[in-house]
Design a protein around this motif. Sequence first.
Motif, short mmCIF file in Angstrom:
data_model
loop_
_atom_site.label_atom_id
_atom_site.label_comp_id
_atom_site.label_asym_id
_atom_site.label_seq_id
_atom_site.Cartn_x
_atom_site.Cartn_y
_atom_site.Cartn_z
N GLY A 42 -53.68 -25.62 21.78
CA GLY A 42 -53.96 -25.53 20.36
C GLY A 42 -55.05 -24.53 20.04
O GLY A 42 -55.04 -23.91 18.97
N SER A 43 -55.99 -24.34 20.97
CA SER A 43 -57.06 -23.36 20.73
C SER A 43 -56.51 -21.94 20.70
O SER A 43 -57.00 -21.09 19.95
CB SER A 43 -58.15 -23.49 21.79
OG SER A 43 -57.66 -23.19 23.07
N ASP A 44 -55.47 -21.66 21.49
CA ASP A 44 -54.83 -20.34 21.44
C ASP A 44 -54.24 -20.08 20.06
O ASP A 44 -54.39 -18.99 19.50
CB ASP A 44 -53.72 -20.24 22.50
CG ASP A 44 -54.24 -20.39 23.92
OD1 ASP A 44 -55.28 -19.79 24.24
OD2 ASP A 44 -53.61 -21.12 24.71
N ILE A 45 -53.57 -21.10 19.53
CA ILE A 45 -53.00 -20.98 18.18
C ILE A 45 -54.12 -20.82 17.15
O ILE A 45 -54.02 -20.03 16.20
CB ILE A 45 -52.14 -22.21 17.85
CG1 ILE A 45 -51.02 -22.39 18.90
CG2 ILE A 45 -51.55 -22.10 16.45
CD1 ILE A 45 -50.02 -21.26 18.96
N HIS A 46 -55.20 -21.56 17.34
CA HIS A 46 -56.33 -21.51 16.42
C HIS A 46 -56.96 -20.12 16.38
O HIS A 46 -57.27 -19.59 15.30
CB HIS A 46 -57.36 -22.56 16.83
CG HIS A 46 -58.12 -23.15 15.68
ND1 HIS A 46 -57.57 -24.08 14.83
CD2 HIS A 46 -59.39 -22.94 15.24
CE1 HIS A 46 -58.47 -24.42 13.92
NE2 HIS A 46 -59.58 -23.73 14.14
N PHE A 47 -57.15 -19.52 17.55
CA PHE A 47 -57.71 -18.16 17.60
C PHE A 47 -56.79 -17.17 16.89
O PHE A 47 -57.25 -16.24 16.22
CB PHE A 47 -57.93 -17.72 19.05
CG PHE A 47 -59.20 -18.22 19.65
CD1 PHE A 47 -60.41 -18.08 18.99
CD2 PHE A 47 -59.21 -18.83 20.90
CE1 PHE A 47 -61.60 -18.55 19.55
CE2 PHE A 47 -60.38 -19.30 21.47
CZ PHE A 47 -61.58 -19.15 20.79
N TRP A 48 -55.49 -17.37 17.03
CA TRP A 48 -54.52 -16.49 16.37
C TRP A 48 -54.53 -16.69 14.87
O TRP A 48 -54.64 -15.73 14.09
CB TRP A 48 -53.13 -16.76 16.95
CG TRP A 48 -51.98 -16.18 16.20
CD1 TRP A 48 -51.97 -15.06 15.42
CD2 TRP A 48 -50.64 -16.69 16.18
NE1 TRP A 48 -50.71 -14.84 14.90
CE2 TRP A 48 -49.88 -15.82 15.35
CE3 TRP A 48 -50.01 -17.77 16.78
CZ2 TRP A 48 -48.51 -16.03 15.12
CZ3 TRP A 48 -48.66 -17.97 16.56
CH2 TRP A 48 -47.92 -17.10 15.73
N LYS A 49 -54.46 -17.93 14.43
CA LYS A 49 -54.28 -18.21 13.00
C LYS A 49 -55.58 -18.09 12.18
O LYS A 49 -55.53 -17.75 11.00
CB LYS A 49 -53.69 -19.60 12.82
CG LYS A 49 -52.26 -19.75 13.35
CD LYS A 49 -51.28 -18.91 12.56
CE LYS A 49 -49.84 -19.17 13.00
NZ LYS A 49 -48.88 -18.36 12.22
N THR A 50 -56.71 -18.40 12.78
CA THR A 50 -57.96 -18.40 12.03
C THR A 50 -58.98 -17.39 12.53
O THR A 50 -59.96 -17.11 11.84
CB THR A 50 -58.62 -19.79 12.04
OG1 THR A 50 -59.09 -20.09 13.36
CG2 THR A 50 -57.63 -20.87 11.60
N GLY A 51 -58.79 -16.88 13.73
CA GLY A 51 -59.71 -15.87 14.26
C GLY A 51 -60.99 -16.42 14.85
O GLY A 51 -61.84 -15.64 15.30
N ALA A 52 -61.13 -17.73 14.88
CA ALA A 52 -62.37 -18.29 15.41
C ALA A 52 -62.21 -19.78 15.66
O ALA A 52 -61.36 -20.46 15.06
CB ALA A 52 -63.53 -18.07 14.43
#
Length: 365
Positions: A42-52
């Motif tokens: 989920g953190s990979d998706i989070h970095f992609w979708k929100t940048g942080a």
Amino acid sequence: MKHNNPSLQVTADQQIKMAESPIHKPGNGEVLLHIKCTGICGSDIHFWKTGAIGPLKVEGDCCLGHEASGIVLKVGEGVDELVVGDRVAVEPGVPCEKCWLCREGRYNLCEDVKFAGVYPYHGTLQRFKVHPAKWLHKIPDDVTYAEGALLEPLSVVLHGIRRAGLTLGRGAVICGAGPIGLIALLSSRASGAHPLVITDLEASRLAFAKKLVPECETYQVQRNLSAEENAKSIRKLFGDSEYGAPETVLECTGVESSIITGAFAVRRGGTVMVIGVGRPIVNNIPFMHLSLGEINLKFINRYTDTWPAGIAAVKGKLLDLKPLVSHVFPLEKAVDAMHICADLSQGSIKVQIVDEIDINPEDVE
């Protein structure tokens, strides 16, 4: 034969792309790996979708991925614990080993950690990666690369269970039936906690959890009810007495309303262990309810010294992680894998990216 190194990268403007990465030579204490399997977190998706994620920001192109296993292709000077051909699971965080936290053995809290897949440190969604031998763990022949990659999310759960002090024969609630929640459910059962209740908003995920652990109870969180009302319904699944109420809540979503629900569901003197990653600021925590009930609200940051226990648990068949893998993609289709993982309507549990080509170490320059 010359090999290329395709990699999945996230950009500072929140795009993902396949790009060619260099193949580095292992330095002192390092090995060159052929990454065979990486799970999307989920953190990979989070970095992609929100940048942080909190203070961790994507400020340039960065190869994602940190749930990984692979095979050793080359060893650098000073490496004597690994040889070419060893199958390993990757512990993705490389701490400084100099600060007081590292000296105390709490290296997961090291502020100078180099963590794979967190900018500027490139991750495991690439064919070749150099990594310190000290932070690699041999996996037995009867543990698959897929299971080896799942040792990272299992480590998150093991660290949470340790800090929560899960107790044999005492009830526990697992909030969230995503990959971490499902691993927490399996691990709680293996640890002897009972009864077990798992919650989620989605009926399909709860049905999957029930199939995975038939003896657990499930509760579908009702959006039209308050956190306290949902908690009251959860408690009823444990019986009528305060003593029988759940001693532990493993909160695996990081969502504010779920944390609050857990706070009202746990019994007095119990522990709410927040494993999920949430927003930088969480409001409306029921402070006086926690205070008057001496309820422990605790948190984790990754893990310390969990791979040996995880490997033993998987090898010893204490828990079977393989059913969690719902989708498998080749490395070249990593962008498609990310889109599937990010789309809740696709019903993915754990998406893994594999690279099944055979590589002769002598062919890698």
